[in-house]
Design an enzyme around this catalytic site. Structure first.
Site, mmCIF file in Angstrom:
data_model
loop_
_atom_site.group_PDB
_atom_site.id
_atom_site.type_symbol
_atom_site.label_atom_id
_atom_site.label_comp_id
_atom_site.label_asym_id
_atom_site.label_seq_id
_atom_site.Cartn_x
_atom_site.Cartn_y
_atom_site.Cartn_z
ATOM 1 N N GLU A 17 0.842 -1.206 0.000
ATOM 2 C CA GLU A 17 0.000 0.000 0.000
ATOM 3 C C GLU A 17 0.873 1.249 0.000
ATOM 4 O OE1 GLU A 17 -2.918 2.440 3.042
ATOM 5 O OE2 GLU A 17 -2.277 0.414 3.559
ATOM 6 N N ASP A 46 0.751 3.874 -3.112
ATOM 7 C CA ASP A 46 0.394 5.272 -2.897
ATOM 8 C C ASP A 46 1.343 6.186 -3.669
ATOM 9 O OD1 ASP A 46 -0.959 7.507 -1.353
ATOM 10 O OD2 ASP A 46 1.082 7.732 -0.610
ATOM 11 N N GLU A 90 -4.499 0.678 -3.652
ATOM 12 C CA GLU A 90 -3.109 1.150 -3.636
ATOM 13 C C GLU A 90 -2.133 -0.017 -3.533
ATOM 14 O OE1 GLU A 90 -3.433 5.625 -1.793
ATOM 15 O OE2 GLU A 90 -3.323 3.957 -0.363
#
Length: 236
Positions: free
Chosen positions: A46, A50, A129
């Site tokens: 994640e 991002d 993400e």
């Protein structure tokens, strides 16, 4: 998870995985990892995803052209900032996860399986993400761009997301030109994945929004309120 269905899903998105385990990691919530004594969950991916989303979207916006007074021009700094902010909002990423079909493969703990609260929307945002992070690691940034072209960038091109001020800001600025009365967003219904919000101003309901999250419902209420306010100013 049904691995055959997941491989079909990857194939539909033109992904031939070199390392299938990294995609499974991207879809593993920490609650599932804890229950099954797994050492990995989606949190590290994640983090990577991002950054990848931010880079690809920033690059797209930098090169995006709009028509202004019969001429094509690039977005200015303020417009770029608003566009990027709007494109990576939590509710947009959560919607993209559902739109892409990622949520069908989420591995989550038993205690959360029946949870329909806003917490699940945050988890959907996270796995989008994380999946992007997995694609970046396994396939490279070009493949990430293709996934984002099918989701966030498509939403932008279709006008679902814009580079202008968000609807709540627009309504606030327009309303305050008339008077300084407070604008209230009242949550009147909260049933699972249905949130209904009323925008109240001047002691009247100016807009109603219904969505899966309160934030998204507020945005829809503001969008509807702008139309009503336009009628108000025309009659004034």
């Amino acid at each position: 998870m049904d691995n055959k269905k997941f491989l079909d899903f990857l194939k539909q998105n033109r992904i031939e995985p070199k390392n299938l385990s990294i995609y499974l990691e991207a879809l593993t919530h920490k609650s599932y990892a804890n229950e099954h004594k797994l050492t990995k969950n989606y949190q590290r991916l994640e983090f990577l995803g991002d950054a990848c989303v931010e880079w690809v979207i920033s690059n797209f916006i930098f090169n995006y052209k709009i028509k202004d007074n019969e001429k094509m021009r690039s977005l200015d700094e303020g417009e770029m900032t608003r566009a990027r902010s709007n494109m990576v909002r939590s509710e947009i990423l959560s919607y993209a996860a559902k739109d892409l079909g990622l949520t069908d493969f989420l591995m989550i703990g038993v205690g959360l399986e029946q949870d329909q609260s806003a917490r699940m929307e945050k988890i959907y945002e996270d796995i989008f993400e994380a999946f992007i992070g997995a694609v970046a690691q396994d396939q490279g940034i070009k493949k990430v761009s293709l996934i984002l072209e099918k989701t966030l960038i498509k939403y932008f091109r279709e006008g679902q997301i814009n580079y202008q001020k968000d609807y709540k800001t627009i309504f606030q600025e327009q309303a305050q030109r008339i008077n300084k009365k407070p604008i209230m967003y009242k949550l009147v219904r909260n049933e699972g994945d249905k949130k209904e919000v009323h925008l109240v101003w001047n002691d009247l309901i100016y807009g109603i929004g219904i969505a899966s999250t309160r934030k998204e419902a507020e945005i829809l209420a503001a969008k509807n309120a702008i139309l009503k306010l336009d009628d108000y100013t025309k009659k004034a």
